[in-house]
Enzyme design. Sequence first.
Site, PDB file in Angstrom:
ATOM      1  CE  LYS A  52      -3.773  -2.434   2.319  1.00 22.30           C
ATOM      2  NZ  LYS A  52      -4.503  -2.748   3.550  1.00 22.30           N
ATOM      3  CD  GLN A  96      -3.368  -4.414   6.683  1.00 23.26           C
ATOM      4  OE1 GLN A  96      -3.504  -3.393   6.012  1.00 23.26           O
ATOM      5  NE2 GLN A  96      -3.776  -5.587   6.249  1.00 23.26           N
ATOM      6  CG  ASP A 119      -9.575  -0.062   5.187  1.00 27.02           C
ATOM      7  OD1 ASP A 119      -9.552  -0.529   4.043  1.00 27.02           O
ATOM      8  OD2 ASP A 119      -8.704  -0.291   6.049  1.00 27.02           O
TER       9      ASP A 119
HETATM   10  N1  GUN Z   1      -6.944  -6.887   6.428  1.00 28.97           N
HETATM   11  C1  GUN Z   1      -7.346  -7.660   5.397  1.00 28.97           C
HETATM   12  N2  GUN Z   1      -7.927  -6.900   4.440  1.00 28.97           N
HETATM   13  C2  GUN Z   1      -7.877  -5.638   4.885  1.00 28.97           C
HETATM   14  C3  GUN Z   1      -8.322  -4.400   4.320  1.00 28.97           C
HETATM   15  O1  GUN Z   1      -8.897  -4.300   3.224  1.00 28.97           O
HETATM   16  N3  GUN Z   1      -8.098  -3.310   5.086  1.00 28.97           N
HETATM   17  C4  GUN Z   1      -7.501  -3.387   6.307  1.00 28.97           C
HETATM   18  N4  GUN Z   1      -7.346  -2.257   6.980  1.00 28.97           N
HETATM   19  N5  GUN Z   1      -7.089  -4.498   6.839  1.00 28.97           N
HETATM   20  C5  GUN Z   1      -7.273  -5.621   6.125  1.00 28.97           C
END
Ligand code: GUN
Length: 285
Positions: A52, A96, A119
């Site tokens: 990311k 995350q 998110d």
């Molecule tokens: N963990 C697994 N997928 C995601 C996601 O799309 N966003 C976040 N923040 N954590 C994750």
Amino acid sequence: MQLLDGKKLSKKIELQVTDKVKMLKEKCGCTPGLAVILVGQDPASAAYVNMKKKACDRVGFYSITHDMPENISQEAIERTIIGMNNDSSIDGILIQLPLPKHIDTTKLLELVDPAKDVDGFHPFNVGRLVTNLDGFVPCTPLGVMELFKEYDINLKGKNCVVVGASNIVGKPMASLLLNQDATVEICHIFTDDLKKHTLNADIILVGVGVINLITQDMVKDDAIIIDIGVSRTKEGKLVGDVDFENVSKKSSYITPSPGGVGPMTIAMLLSNTLKAAQLNAKEKK
Ligand code: GUN
């Protein structure tokens, strides 16, 4: 069979975001900013955050990662989130997941300013999605919808079976499909006879992390298959939830995994962060 190429589409979206970042910088001197909270040493989470961050660099965003130890307190994370909410250089906040067991994840997600919730996990944005109002939509299901759009796949009246009922993928995926007038079923770990449901599906969307969960005998001819799962085999190879080799012979469209939904998730994080920055820029005027 046609491949739904998420790698190719994500590159196209990245270029569009890059252009819009340049325009935003010229217009108001604003640089979109993303702040990420990463707790602990889980290698998969660290790898995702790294991808990311690199994507943010490619499109010209400012990004900062708060690396926190596994034993960090709830209060310390809360203080960091409040700081990010009040920091005008930050447009998007991403925590995350998953977080360690001693952390109250819901409380943290509810603390994020909904206007920076790139998110789409805050209940405010979840509610807006369910009621078909504009807001922030979780990146993985949003990426799947972009693939449908790119390949002109019309969802109206289609029988869609979503396998997996998580807050991150399955539930928002079902809402997005319903908002496009699809008929939607959600199957999950307690569903009796999964095959009975999938055999009736025009579109199967699966994201549970079980290798080869969807096999050829579970799929009707010309179905569309969206594989959202990613797992590592004992040999270290990344694979999805679908027996790609055999299911692809029967399907009309199919996503590879990796190389399908995964890159789209990151592209949608960029597009959500740009959207937050554009909205924040308007507000600052
Ligand atoms: N963990 C697994 N997928 C995601 C996601 O799309 N966003 C976040 N923040 N954590 C994750």
